[in-house]
Write a protein that holds these residues in place. Structure first.
Motif, PDB file in Angstrom:
ATOM      1  N   LEU A  54       0.808  -1.221   0.000  1.00 31.48           N
ATOM      2  CA  LEU A  54       0.000   0.000   0.000  1.00 31.48           C
ATOM      3  C   LEU A  54       0.844   1.275   0.000  1.00 31.48           C
ATOM      4  O   LEU A  54       0.297   2.376   0.011  1.00 31.48           O
ATOM      5  CB  LEU A  54      -0.942   0.011   1.206  1.00 31.48           C
ATOM      6  CG  LEU A  54      -1.979  -1.116   1.246  1.00 31.48           C
ATOM      7  CD1 LEU A  54      -2.829  -1.010   2.506  1.00 31.48           C
ATOM      8  CD2 LEU A  54      -2.837  -1.110   0.003  1.00 31.48           C
ATOM      9  N   LEU A  55       2.159   1.136  -0.035  1.00 29.78           N
ATOM     10  CA  LEU A  55       3.028   2.313  -0.065  1.00 29.78           C
ATOM     11  C   LEU A  55       2.775   3.075  -1.372  1.00 29.78           C
ATOM     12  O   LEU A  55       2.938   2.525  -2.454  1.00 29.78           O
ATOM     13  CB  LEU A  55       4.495   1.894   0.017  1.00 29.78           C
ATOM     14  CG  LEU A  55       5.525   2.996   0.170  1.00 29.78           C
ATOM     15  CD1 LEU A  55       5.348   3.721   1.505  1.00 29.78           C
ATOM     16  CD2 LEU A  55       6.921   2.432   0.086  1.00 29.78           C
ATOM     17  N   PRO A  56       2.337   4.333  -1.286  1.00 34.04           N
ATOM     18  CA  PRO A  56       1.977   5.081  -2.498  1.00 34.04           C
ATOM     19  C   PRO A  56       3.179   5.373  -3.399  1.00 34.04           C
ATOM     20  O   PRO A  56       4.177   5.921  -2.954  1.00 34.04           O
ATOM     21  CB  PRO A  56       1.395   6.394  -1.962  1.00 34.04           C
ATOM     22  CG  PRO A  56       1.226   6.214  -0.499  1.00 34.04           C
ATOM     23  CD  PRO A  56       2.104   5.099  -0.075  1.00 34.04           C
ATOM     24  N   LEU A  57       3.080   5.012  -4.660  1.00 36.33           N
ATOM     25  CA  LEU A  57       4.148   5.286  -5.621  1.00 36.33           C
ATOM     26  C   LEU A  57       4.310   6.781  -5.859  1.00 36.33           C
ATOM     27  O   LEU A  57       5.385   7.235  -6.243  1.00 36.33           O
ATOM     28  CB  LEU A  57       3.865   4.581  -6.948  1.00 36.33           C
ATOM     29  CG  LEU A  57       3.978   3.052  -6.917  1.00 36.33           C
ATOM     30  CD1 LEU A  57       3.522   2.467  -8.244  1.00 36.33           C
ATOM     31  CD2 LEU A  57       5.395   2.633  -6.602  1.00 36.33           C
ATOM     32  N   GLU A  58       3.268   7.552  -5.610  1.00 32.95           N
ATOM     33  CA  GLU A  58       3.316   9.000  -5.831  1.00 32.95           C
ATOM     34  C   GLU A  58       4.325   9.690  -4.916  1.00 32.95           C
ATOM     35  O   GLU A  58       4.701  10.831  -5.156  1.00 32.95           O
ATOM     36  CB  GLU A  58       1.935   9.628  -5.606  1.00 32.95           C
ATOM     37  CG  GLU A  58       0.860   9.121  -6.536  1.00 32.95           C
ATOM     38  CD  GLU A  58       0.231   7.809  -6.067  1.00 32.95           C
ATOM     39  OE1 GLU A  58       0.144   7.577  -4.842  1.00 32.95           O
ATOM     40  OE2 GLU A  58      -0.146   7.008  -6.935  1.00 32.95           O
ATOM     41  N   LEU A  59       4.745   9.023  -3.853  1.00 32.88           N
ATOM     42  CA  LEU A  59       5.700   9.623  -2.921  1.00 32.88           C
ATOM     43  C   LEU A  59       7.148   9.430  -3.369  1.00 32.88           C
ATOM     44  O   LEU A  59       8.074   9.898  -2.720  1.00 32.88           O
ATOM     45  CB  LEU A  59       5.514   9.043  -1.514  1.00 32.88           C
ATOM     46  CG  LEU A  59       4.179   9.368  -0.852  1.00 32.88           C
ATOM     47  CD1 LEU A  59       4.082   8.702   0.515  1.00 32.88           C
ATOM     48  CD2 LEU A  59       3.995  10.868  -0.729  1.00 32.88           C
ATOM     49  N   TRP A  60       7.376   8.706  -4.460  1.00 33.63           N
ATOM     50  CA  TRP A  60       8.700   8.512  -5.054  1.00 33.63           C
ATOM     51  C   TRP A  60       9.659   7.707  -4.189  1.00 33.63           C
ATOM     52  O   TRP A  60      10.870   7.835  -4.317  1.00 33.63           O
ATOM     53  CB  TRP A  60       9.340   9.855  -5.425  1.00 33.63           C
ATOM     54  CG  TRP A  60       8.555  10.608  -6.412  1.00 33.63           C
ATOM     55  CD1 TRP A  60       7.624  11.561  -6.153  1.00 33.63           C
ATOM     56  CD2 TRP A  60       8.568  10.453  -7.832  1.00 33.63           C
ATOM     57  NE1 TRP A  60       7.076  12.013  -7.321  1.00 33.63           N
ATOM     58  CE2 TRP A  60       7.642  11.347  -8.366  1.00 33.63           C
ATOM     59  CE3 TRP A  60       9.292   9.631  -8.692  1.00 33.63           C
ATOM     60  CZ2 TRP A  60       7.421  11.464  -9.724  1.00 33.63           C
ATOM     61  CZ3 TRP A  60       9.070   9.747 -10.038  1.00 33.63           C
ATOM     62  CH2 TRP A  60       8.147  10.651 -10.545  1.00 33.63           C
ATOM     63  N   PHE A  61       9.128   6.882  -3.277  1.00 34.26           N
ATOM     64  CA  PHE A  61       9.981   6.042  -2.444  1.00 34.26           C
ATOM     65  C   PHE A  61      10.280   4.713  -3.117  1.00 34.26           C
ATOM     66  O   PHE A  61      11.028   3.905  -2.595  1.00 34.26           O
ATOM     67  CB  PHE A  61       9.319   5.746  -1.097  1.00 34.26           C
ATOM     68  CG  PHE A  61       9.057   6.953  -0.255  1.00 34.26           C
ATOM     69  CD1 PHE A  61       9.955   7.998  -0.181  1.00 34.26           C
ATOM     70  CD2 PHE A  61       7.892   7.037   0.481  1.00 34.26           C
ATOM     71  CE1 PHE A  61       9.706   9.101   0.604  1.00 34.26           C
ATOM     72  CE2 PHE A  61       7.636   8.134   1.276  1.00 34.26           C
ATOM     73  CZ  PHE A  61       8.534   9.168   1.340  1.00 34.26           C
ATOM     74  N   GLY A  62       9.693   4.447  -4.252  1.00 36.91           N
ATOM     75  CA  GLY A  62       9.769   3.135  -4.871  1.00 36.91           C
ATOM     76  C   GLY A  62       8.573   2.327  -4.417  1.00 36.91           C
ATOM     77  O   GLY A  62       7.768   2.772  -3.603  1.00 36.91           O
ATOM     78  N   SER A  63       8.462   1.130  -4.924  1.00 34.17           N
ATOM     79  CA  SER A  63       7.327   0.295  -4.545  1.00 34.17           C
ATOM     80  C   SER A  63       7.528  -0.242  -3.134  1.00 34.17           C
ATOM     81  O   SER A  63       8.650  -0.277  -2.612  1.00 34.17           O
ATOM     82  CB  SER A  63       7.177  -0.876  -5.519  1.00 34.17           C
ATOM     83  OG  SER A  63       8.237  -1.801  -5.340  1.00 34.17           O
ATOM     84  N   GLY A  64       6.462  -0.670  -2.531  1.00 33.06           N
ATOM     85  CA  GLY A  64       6.552  -1.286  -1.216  1.00 33.06           C
ATOM     86  C   GLY A  64       7.428  -2.524  -1.242  1.00 33.06           C
ATOM     87  O   GLY A  64       8.182  -2.789  -0.310  1.00 33.06           O
ATOM     88  N   GLN A  65       7.355  -3.278  -2.330  1.00 31.91           N
ATOM     89  CA  GLN A  65       8.179  -4.476  -2.453  1.00 31.91           C
ATOM     90  C   GLN A  65       9.663  -4.119  -2.521  1.00 31.91           C
ATOM     91  O   GLN A  65      10.499  -4.781  -1.906  1.00 31.91           O
ATOM     92  CB  GLN A  65       7.773  -5.274  -3.684  1.00 31.91           C
ATOM     93  CG  GLN A  65       8.485  -6.598  -3.786  1.00 31.91           C
ATOM     94  CD  GLN A  65       7.972  -7.449  -4.921  1.00 31.91           C
ATOM     95  OE1 GLN A  65       7.242  -6.983  -5.788  1.00 31.91           O
ATOM     96  NE2 GLN A  65       8.341  -8.707  -4.922  1.00 31.91           N
ATOM     97  N   THR A  66       9.990  -3.071  -3.244  1.00 29.40           N
ATOM     98  CA  THR A  66      11.378  -2.614  -3.320  1.00 29.40           C
ATOM     99  C   THR A  66      11.881  -2.215  -1.935  1.00 29.40           C
ATOM    100  O   THR A  66      12.975  -2.596  -1.528  1.00 29.40           O
ATOM    101  CB  THR A  66      11.511  -1.427  -4.290  1.00 29.40           C
ATOM    102  OG1 THR A  66      11.167  -1.860  -5.599  1.00 29.40           O
ATOM    103  CG2 THR A  66      12.920  -0.852  -4.288  1.00 29.40           C
ATOM    104  N   CYS A  67      11.076  -1.455  -1.206  1.00 36.48           N
ATOM    105  CA  CYS A  67      11.473  -1.017   0.136  1.00 36.48           C
ATOM    106  C   CYS A  67      11.629  -2.212   1.080  1.00 36.48           C
ATOM    107  O   CYS A  67      12.578  -2.288   1.859  1.00 36.48           O
ATOM    108  CB  CYS A  67      10.461  -0.012   0.686  1.00 36.48           C
ATOM    109  SG  CYS A  67      10.494   1.568  -0.175  1.00 36.48           S
ATOM    110  N   TRP A  68      10.687  -3.153   0.983  1.00 37.80           N
ATOM    111  CA  TRP A  68      10.762  -4.336   1.852  1.00 37.80           C
ATOM    112  C   TRP A  68      12.006  -5.159   1.552  1.00 37.80           C
ATOM    113  O   TRP A  68      12.699  -5.602   2.451  1.00 37.80           O
ATOM    114  CB  TRP A  68       9.505  -5.196   1.690  1.00 37.80           C
ATOM    115  CG  TRP A  68       9.543  -6.385   2.561  1.00 37.80           C
ATOM    116  CD1 TRP A  68       9.168  -6.442   3.869  1.00 37.80           C
ATOM    117  CD2 TRP A  68      10.028  -7.689   2.233  1.00 37.80           C
ATOM    118  NE1 TRP A  68       9.384  -7.702   4.350  1.00 37.80           N
ATOM    119  CE2 TRP A  68       9.910  -8.491   3.365  1.00 37.80           C
ATOM    120  CE3 TRP A  68      10.550  -8.250   1.074  1.00 37.80           C
ATOM    121  CZ2 TRP A  68      10.293  -9.823   3.386  1.00 37.80           C
ATOM    122  CZ3 TRP A  68      10.931  -9.580   1.095  1.00 37.80           C
ATOM    123  CH2 TRP A  68      10.799 -10.350   2.232  1.00 37.80           C
TER     124      TRP A  68
END
Length: 73
Positions: A54-68
């Motif tokens: 559910l991490l929003p892509l609009e925030l430019w953090f990358g996907s939730g899967q990438t962050c995890w």
């Protein structure tokens, strides 16, 4: 692109960056998202107690899967 929200300011990033493991030199892919942005995504997801997907892509953090995956690494 747009303005990125900086959760980790420059002073804090200078302290954190040397503590992160280096990206494997023999990695078949280049780093798709910077460590700083991934860290911000990780902190955002944990602070908001949200599922990684559910991490929003609009925030430019990358996907939730990438962050995890970066957190797991």
């Amino acid at each position: 692109m747009g303005t990125r929200p900086w959760i980790v300011d420059d002073r804090l990033w200078v302290l954190i960056d040397p503590l992160l493991p280096p990206w494997p030199e023999r990695s078949p892919v280049r780093r798709p998202v910077s460590d700083r942005l991934c860290l911000q995504g990780i902190l955002f997801a944990l602070h908001n107690d949200m599922a990684w997907q559910l991490l929003p892509l609009e925030l430019w953090f990358g996907s939730g899967q990438t962050c995890w995956r970066r957190l797991d690494r």
